[in-house]
Design a protein around this motif. Structure first.
Motif, PDB file in Angstrom:
ATOM      1  N   SER A   1      83.207  13.801 -30.813  1.00 33.86           N
ATOM      2  CA  SER A   1      83.010  12.729 -31.791  1.00 33.86           C
ATOM      3  C   SER A   1      81.749  11.911 -31.498  1.00 33.86           C
ATOM      4  O   SER A   1      81.176  11.295 -32.392  1.00 33.86           O
ATOM      5  CB  SER A   1      84.226  11.798 -31.816  1.00 33.86           C
ATOM      6  N   GLN A   2      81.332  11.917 -30.227  1.00 39.63           N
ATOM      7  CA  GLN A   2      80.147  11.167 -29.821  1.00 39.63           C
ATOM      8  C   GLN A   2      78.899  12.045 -29.736  1.00 39.63           C
ATOM      9  O   GLN A   2      77.819  11.572 -29.395  1.00 39.63           O
ATOM     10  CB  GLN A   2      80.391  10.511 -28.453  1.00 39.63           C
TER      11      GLN A   2
ATOM     12  N   LEU B   1      85.176   5.837 -18.853  1.00 37.46           N
ATOM     13  CA  LEU B   1      83.867   5.771 -18.206  1.00 37.46           C
ATOM     14  C   LEU B   1      82.766   6.368 -19.089  1.00 37.46           C
ATOM     15  O   LEU B   1      81.620   5.924 -19.041  1.00 37.46           O
ATOM     16  CB  LEU B   1      83.917   6.474 -16.849  1.00 37.46           C
ATOM     17  N   LEU B   2      83.129   7.341 -19.895  1.00 33.54           N
ATOM     18  CA  LEU B   2      82.153   7.903 -20.826  1.00 33.54           C
ATOM     19  C   LEU B   2      81.758   6.841 -21.860  1.00 33.54           C
ATOM     20  O   LEU B   2      80.580   6.706 -22.211  1.00 33.54           O
ATOM     21  CB  LEU B   2      82.748   9.140 -21.505  1.00 33.54           C
ATOM     22  N   ARG B   3      82.737   6.073 -22.308  1.00 34.44           N
ATOM     23  CA  ARG B   3      82.449   4.964 -23.236  1.00 34.44           C
ATOM     24  C   ARG B   3      81.471   3.973 -22.592  1.00 34.44           C
ATOM     25  O   ARG B   3      80.526   3.498 -23.227  1.00 34.44           O
ATOM     26  CB  ARG B   3      83.742   4.210 -23.596  1.00 34.44           C
ATOM     27  N   GLU B   4      81.742   3.673 -21.317  1.00 37.93           N
ATOM     28  CA  GLU B   4      80.888   2.727 -20.597  1.00 37.93           C
ATOM     29  C   GLU B   4      79.464   3.279 -20.472  1.00 37.93           C
ATOM     30  O   GLU B   4      78.480   2.552 -20.671  1.00 37.93           O
ATOM     31  CB  GLU B   4      81.475   2.449 -19.209  1.00 37.93           C
TER      32      GLU B   4
ATOM     33  N   VAL C   1      73.539   3.528 -21.832  1.00 40.17           N
ATOM     34  CA  VAL C   1      72.288   4.282 -22.066  1.00 40.17           C
ATOM     35  C   VAL C   1      72.219   4.973 -23.422  1.00 40.17           C
ATOM     36  O   VAL C   1      71.173   5.499 -23.797  1.00 40.17           O
ATOM     37  CB  VAL C   1      72.059   5.336 -20.949  1.00 40.17           C
ATOM     38  N   GLY C   2      73.339   5.015 -24.150  1.00 43.45           N
ATOM     39  CA  GLY C   2      73.363   5.697 -25.442  1.00 43.45           C
ATOM     40  C   GLY C   2      73.800   7.144 -25.289  1.00 43.45           C
ATOM     41  O   GLY C   2      73.427   7.813 -24.318  1.00 43.45           O
ATOM     42  N   ALA C   3      74.585   7.622 -26.223  1.00 44.24           N
ATOM     43  CA  ALA C   3      75.102   8.990 -26.156  1.00 44.24           C
ATOM     44  C   ALA C   3      73.991  10.028 -26.097  1.00 44.24           C
ATOM     45  O   ALA C   3      74.118  11.064 -25.440  1.00 44.24           O
ATOM     46  CB  ALA C   3      76.026   9.268 -27.351  1.00 44.24           C
ATOM     47  N   GLY C   4      72.874   9.726 -26.756  1.00 44.31           N
ATOM     48  CA  GLY C   4      71.766  10.668 -26.803  1.00 44.31           C
ATOM     49  C   GLY C   4      71.104  10.915 -25.454  1.00 44.31           C
ATOM     50  O   GLY C   4      70.399  11.912 -25.275  1.00 44.31           O
ATOM     51  N   GLU C   5      71.337  10.009 -24.500  1.00 46.32           N
ATOM     52  CA  GLU C   5      70.747  10.156 -23.164  1.00 46.32           C
ATOM     53  C   GLU C   5      71.647  10.948 -22.226  1.00 46.32           C
ATOM     54  O   GLU C   5      71.229  11.311 -21.128  1.00 46.32           O
ATOM     55  CB  GLU C   5      70.475   8.779 -22.545  1.00 46.32           C
ATOM     56  N   ILE C   6      72.881  11.215 -22.636  1.00 46.84           N
ATOM     57  CA  ILE C   6      73.831  11.920 -21.763  1.00 46.84           C
ATOM     58  C   ILE C   6      73.827  13.391 -22.156  1.00 46.84           C
ATOM     59  O   ILE C   6      74.436  13.800 -23.145  1.00 46.84           O
ATOM     60  CB  ILE C   6      75.244  11.308 -21.886  1.00 46.84           C
TER      61      ILE C   6
ATOM     62  N   ARG D   1      64.386  16.069 -15.879  1.00 45.34           N
ATOM     63  CA  ARG D   1      64.081  16.116 -17.314  1.00 45.34           C
ATOM     64  C   ARG D   1      65.196  15.486 -18.142  1.00 45.34           C
ATOM     65  O   ARG D   1      64.953  14.831 -19.152  1.00 45.34           O
ATOM     66  CB  ARG D   1      63.870  17.584 -17.723  1.00 45.34           C
ATOM     67  N   LEU D   2      66.425  15.685 -17.689  1.00 40.69           N
ATOM     68  CA  LEU D   2      67.596  15.179 -18.401  1.00 40.69           C
ATOM     69  C   LEU D   2      68.551  14.533 -17.399  1.00 40.69           C
ATOM     70  O   LEU D   2      68.498  14.833 -16.198  1.00 40.69           O
ATOM     71  CB  LEU D   2      68.322  16.321 -19.116  1.00 40.69           C
ATOM     72  N   ILE D   3      69.435  13.673 -17.892  1.00 38.60           N
ATOM     73  CA  ILE D   3      70.459  13.075 -17.035  1.00 38.60           C
ATOM     74  C   ILE D   3      71.829  13.235 -17.675  1.00 38.60           C
ATOM     75  O   ILE D   3      71.939  13.442 -18.890  1.00 38.60           O
ATOM     76  CB  ILE D   3      70.172  11.586 -16.742  1.00 38.60           C
ATOM     77  N   GLY D   4      72.864  13.167 -16.858  1.00 40.75           N
ATOM     78  CA  GLY D   4      74.218  13.291 -17.377  1.00 40.75           C
ATOM     79  C   GLY D   4      75.240  12.858 -16.344  1.00 40.75           C
ATOM     80  O   GLY D   4      74.892  12.268 -15.314  1.00 40.75           O
ATOM     81  N   VAL D   5      76.491  13.166 -16.638  1.00 40.14           N
ATOM     82  CA  VAL D   5      77.589  12.740 -15.774  1.00 40.14           C
ATOM     83  C   VAL D   5      78.527  13.919 -15.522  1.00 40.14           C
ATOM     84  O   VAL D   5      78.431  14.960 -16.175  1.00 40.14           O
ATOM     85  CB  VAL D   5      78.364  11.560 -16.405  1.00 40.14           C
ATOM     86  N   SER D   6      79.420  13.721 -14.580  1.00 35.90           N
ATOM     87  CA  SER D   6      80.407  14.762 -14.265  1.00 35.90           C
ATOM     88  C   SER D   6      81.716  14.084 -13.886  1.00 35.90           C
ATOM     89  O   SER D   6      81.703  13.022 -13.252  1.00 35.90           O
ATOM     90  CB  SER D   6      79.888  15.624 -13.098  1.00 35.90           C
ATOM     91  N   ASN D   7      82.817  14.684 -14.291  1.00 37.16           N
ATOM     92  CA  ASN D   7      84.146  14.153 -13.985  1.00 37.16           C
ATOM     93  C   ASN D   7      84.371  12.761 -14.566  1.00 37.16           C
ATOM     94  O   ASN D   7      85.075  11.942 -13.981  1.00 37.16           O
ATOM     95  CB  ASN D   7      84.377  14.135 -12.465  1.00 37.16           C
ATOM     96  N   PHE D   8      83.779  12.503 -15.723  1.00 37.33           N
ATOM     97  CA  PHE D   8      83.946  11.205 -16.375  1.00 37.33           C
ATOM     98  C   PHE D   8      85.044  11.286 -17.430  1.00 37.33           C
ATOM     99  O   PHE D   8      84.915  12.045 -18.401  1.00 37.33           O
ATOM    100  CB  PHE D   8      82.634  10.760 -17.045  1.00 37.33           C
ATOM    101  N   PRO D   9      86.127  10.502 -17.276  1.00 35.39           N
ATOM    102  CA  PRO D   9      87.130  10.402 -18.336  1.00 35.39           C
ATOM    103  C   PRO D   9      86.597   9.541 -19.472  1.00 35.39           C
ATOM    104  O   PRO D   9      85.485   8.984 -19.386  1.00 35.39           O
ATOM    105  CB  PRO D   9      88.315   9.722 -17.621  1.00 35.39           C
ATOM    106  N   ILE D  10      87.380   9.408 -20.528  1.00 38.73           N
ATOM    107  CA  ILE D  10      86.910   8.714 -21.730  1.00 38.73           C
ATOM    108  C   ILE D  10      86.455   7.284 -21.459  1.00 38.73           C
ATOM    109  O   ILE D  10      85.400   6.865 -21.926  1.00 38.73           O
ATOM    110  CB  ILE D  10      88.006   8.734 -22.826  1.00 38.73           C
TER     111      ILE D  10
END
Length: 268
Positions: free
Chosen positions: A172-173, A137-140, A145-150, A126-135
């Motif tokens: 901030s994001q 890689l989070l920017r990337e 995909v857009g902040a709204g998808e994370i 239903r949703l997607i996200g990340v784990s152990n991502f520093p800034i």
């Protein structure tokens, strides 16, 4: 109807076999509705069994799993998620995370996130996200995909490692953070400041540490094999710390990271 991520979840890291079944079964009996597992934990089948036997309706649960690093290519990721669903005995998980950044950037993030987005389109998650991502890689990821998808970035956060720079950037994001290892393998529980606050509040040190995280808007996923501790952790949501108590705990930050494998990214 799907539910949003409950702020307190049940972590299953290091729980194997019958121990995993019992912990999840007990957690569900006590009222946990957010269960966190991962392919590498080797317990998805046990988690699935506990859920299936619990009598709790699937739509009342928020279920998270994580894709392991050797399955990040487009051809492997979706197939591996389908295998996870079979083990978990569900048609869809609520959240699928990239467990760690690809070691040595062996698989481009664009390929992995693209496959994850495809899995979402197919209804596998239903949703997607990340784990152990520093800034960085989070920017990337945001650019891809857009902040709204994370839906979340699951990272180690506890009073001894507060990840403040990352937390500020995520905030901030508009990206939610899930705090794993929230008790730092129990290291947090022996801190005199936390013990004193717990005593004054007739609470447990774990409840104080979890309440401190919850009041900052994080989700938390502590784990336990003991019914008493599972119940106590869940009750942390009812503890409201004062500004002074929050500040005392915030002063404990010393960058003490307990999860740092040799393939970890460059931390902020």
């Amino acid at each position: 109807m799907s539910i949003p991520m409950p702020a307190i979840g049940l972590g299953t890291f290091r729980l194997k076999g019958q121990t995993a079944i019992d912990s999840v079964r007990t957690g569900l009996e006590l009222g946990y509705r957010h269960i966190d597992t991962a392919q590498i934990y080797g317990n998805e089948a046990e988690v699935g069994q506990a859920i299936a036997e619990s009598g709790v309706a699937r739509e009342q649960l928020f279920l998270t799993t994580k894709i392991w690093t050797d399955r990040y290519t487009r051809d492997k990721l979706i197939a591996s998620l389908e295998e996870s669903l079979a083990r978990l005995r569900v048609e869809q998980v609520d959240l699928t995370l990239i467990h760690w950044p690809s070691p040595d950037a062996a698989v481009p993030l664009a390929e992995t996130l693209g496959a994850l987005a495809e899995a979402k389109r197919r209804g596998l998650t239903r949703l997607i996200g990340v784990s152990n991502f520093p800034i960085a890689l989070l920017r990337e990821a945001i650019a891809l995909v857009g902040a709204g998808e994370i839906a979340t970035n699951q990272v180690e956060i506890h009073p001894l490692l507060q990840n403040r720079v990352l937390a500020e950037f995520a905030r901030s994001q508009g990206i939610h953070l899930t705090a794993y290892m929230p008790l730092a393998y129990r290291k947090v529980l022996v801190e005199p400041v936390i013990q004193r606050i717990a005593q004054s509040r007739s609470a447990t040190p774990a409840q104080v540490a979890l309440a401190w995280l919850l009041q900052q808007g994080y989700a938390v996923i502590p784990s336990s094999t003991k019914r008493e501790n599972l119940a106590s952790n869940l009750a942390a949501a009812g503890l409201q710390l004062s500004e002074a108590e929050m500040a005392e705990i915030t002063a404990l930050d010393r960058g003490e990271r307990v999860v740092n494998p040799d393939f970890a990214p460059a931390w902020d």
